[in-house]
Scaffold this motif. Structure first.
Motif, PDB file in Angstrom:
ATOM      1  N   VAL A  31       9.425   7.515  -4.227  1.00  0.00           N
ATOM      2  CA  VAL A  31       8.553   7.383  -3.841  1.00  0.00           C
ATOM      3  C   VAL A  31       7.064   6.724  -4.919  1.00  0.00           C
ATOM      4  N   VAL A  32       6.932   7.143  -6.012  1.00  0.00           N
ATOM      5  CA  VAL A  32       6.760   6.634  -7.472  1.00  0.00           C
ATOM      6  C   VAL A  32       6.693   4.713  -6.963  1.00  0.00           C
ATOM      7  N   GLU A  88       7.276   3.246  -4.461  1.00  0.00           N
ATOM      8  CA  GLU A  88       6.570   3.173  -3.116  1.00  0.00           C
ATOM      9  C   GLU A  88       4.769   3.179  -3.285  1.00  0.00           C
ATOM     10  N   ILE A  89       4.336   4.161  -3.949  1.00  0.00           N
ATOM     11  CA  ILE A  89       3.033   4.409  -3.966  1.00  0.00           C
ATOM     12  C   ILE A  89       2.295   2.925  -5.191  1.00  0.00           C
ATOM     13  N   THR A 145       3.005  -0.468  -3.368  1.00  0.00           N
ATOM     14  CA  THR A 145       1.815  -0.836  -1.915  1.00  0.00           C
ATOM     15  C   THR A 145       0.653  -0.466  -2.406  1.00  0.00           C
ATOM     16  N   PHE A 146       0.046   0.151  -3.902  1.00  0.00           N
ATOM     17  CA  PHE A 146      -1.552   0.318  -4.294  1.00  0.00           C
ATOM     18  C   PHE A 146      -1.154  -0.787  -4.859  1.00  0.00           C
ATOM     19  N   GLY A 196       5.743   7.277   0.522  1.00  0.00           N
ATOM     20  CA  GLY A 196       4.961   6.206  -0.380  1.00  0.00           C
ATOM     21  C   GLY A 196       3.906   5.444  -0.032  1.00  0.00           C
ATOM     22  N   ILE A 198       0.395   6.405   0.853  1.00  0.00           N
ATOM     23  CA  ILE A 198      -0.546   7.664  -0.390  1.00  0.00           C
ATOM     24  C   ILE A 198      -0.790   5.965  -1.206  1.00  0.00           C
ATOM     25  N   GLY A 199      -0.034   4.943  -1.309  1.00  0.00           N
ATOM     26  CA  GLY A 199      -0.569   3.729  -2.365  1.00  0.00           C
ATOM     27  C   GLY A 199      -1.475   3.162  -1.844  1.00  0.00           C
TER      28      GLY A 199
END
Length: 252
Positions: A145-146, A148-149, A152-153, A222, A225-226
């Motif tokens: 998840v981190v 992907e965040i 994607t950010f 993820g 959120i990102g």
């Protein structure tokens, strides 16, 4: 604040010819992108008899996705904005660049484009498996998840800086290649850990066609959120009135 710019839109947009054409453009762009990106994975499995991923395979995946996204964004830019990604659409919605109704049309088109691409890939390869995104054995769901965040950010921040910022000027010309490059770079960084999706549509199509849903939620939570963080940060600090003026060219 970015939240004040959010627009729901009108239900009439579901039948608006412009919105439908934009959704069709997203469908085609995602189909082309996923066929190339997922196809590189299918080709690797065929060449290695479904062997373990190698550095060369990772580089091939990064190149296929980077090149494919460059083209997919380019061909959709003048019609739909070339989102090619539900996370990008979500970020654009949070910044007020697209309405909720049109965004939902984009999401439907993007997810369908991915599914159709994987079905065409499965058919054209004689029934070879279209592998779903999975986590490496030593990677937890929260690690992923981190990943992907953060990835994607970087992607959505790049989209904002090169395509959505009204002050982008001539930098907008390189938006498609910049977006393709950040995705390719992130795949080199995260591909060995969770596949480096950054795009719910990219992971949705293979999951449907292979009917493999293990930890699939990671590839939605993820990226969304990102995307939200990137949209809020860029809108709040660099687009909102009186918060940012470009430096004169003589200063750099």
């Amino acid at each position: 604040m970015p939240i004040s710019q959010i627009a729901v839109g009108s239900p009439a947009e579901f039948g608006n010819s412009g919105a439908l054409k934009a959704a069709l453009a997203e469908f085609i762009s995602v189909l082309i992108f996923v066929f190339a990106g997922e196809g590189s994975g299918v080709a690797f499995n065929k060449l290695t008899d479904s062997g373990s991923t190698t550095p060369a395979g990772l580089v091939a995946a990064a190149l296929a996705h980077g090149f494919g996204l460059f083209v997919a964004v380019s061909i959709g830019a003048n019609i739909s904005g070339g989102h090619v990604n539900p996370a990008v659409t979500f970020g654009a919605f949070l910044g007020g660049h697209i309405t909720l109704i049109t965004g939902l049309l984009y999401w439907i088109a993007q997810l369908l484009g991915s599914v159709v691409a994987c079905l065409l890939l499965k058919f054209s390869t004689g029934g070879l498996e279209t592998p779903a995104f999975t986590l490496s054995s030593d990677v937890s769901v929260w690690n992923a998840v981190v990943f992907e965040i953060v990835m994607t950010f970087g992607l959505v921040y790049t989209v904002y800086a090169t395509a959505l910022d009204p002050k982008k000027g001539n930098i907008g010309i390189i938006a498609p290649i910049a977006i393709g490059l950040i995705v390719g770079a992130n795949i080199l960084a995260g591909g060995a850990f969770d596949g480096a999706s950054m795009n719910p549509a990219v992971s949705f199509g293979p999951a449907v066609v292979s009917w493999s849903w293990d930890n699939h939620w990671v590839y939605w939570v993820g990226p969304l959120i990102g995307s939200a963080i990137a949209a809020v940060v860029y809108e709040l600090f660099f687009i909102s009135p009186n918060t940012h003026e470009p430096l004169p060219t003589t200063d750099f």
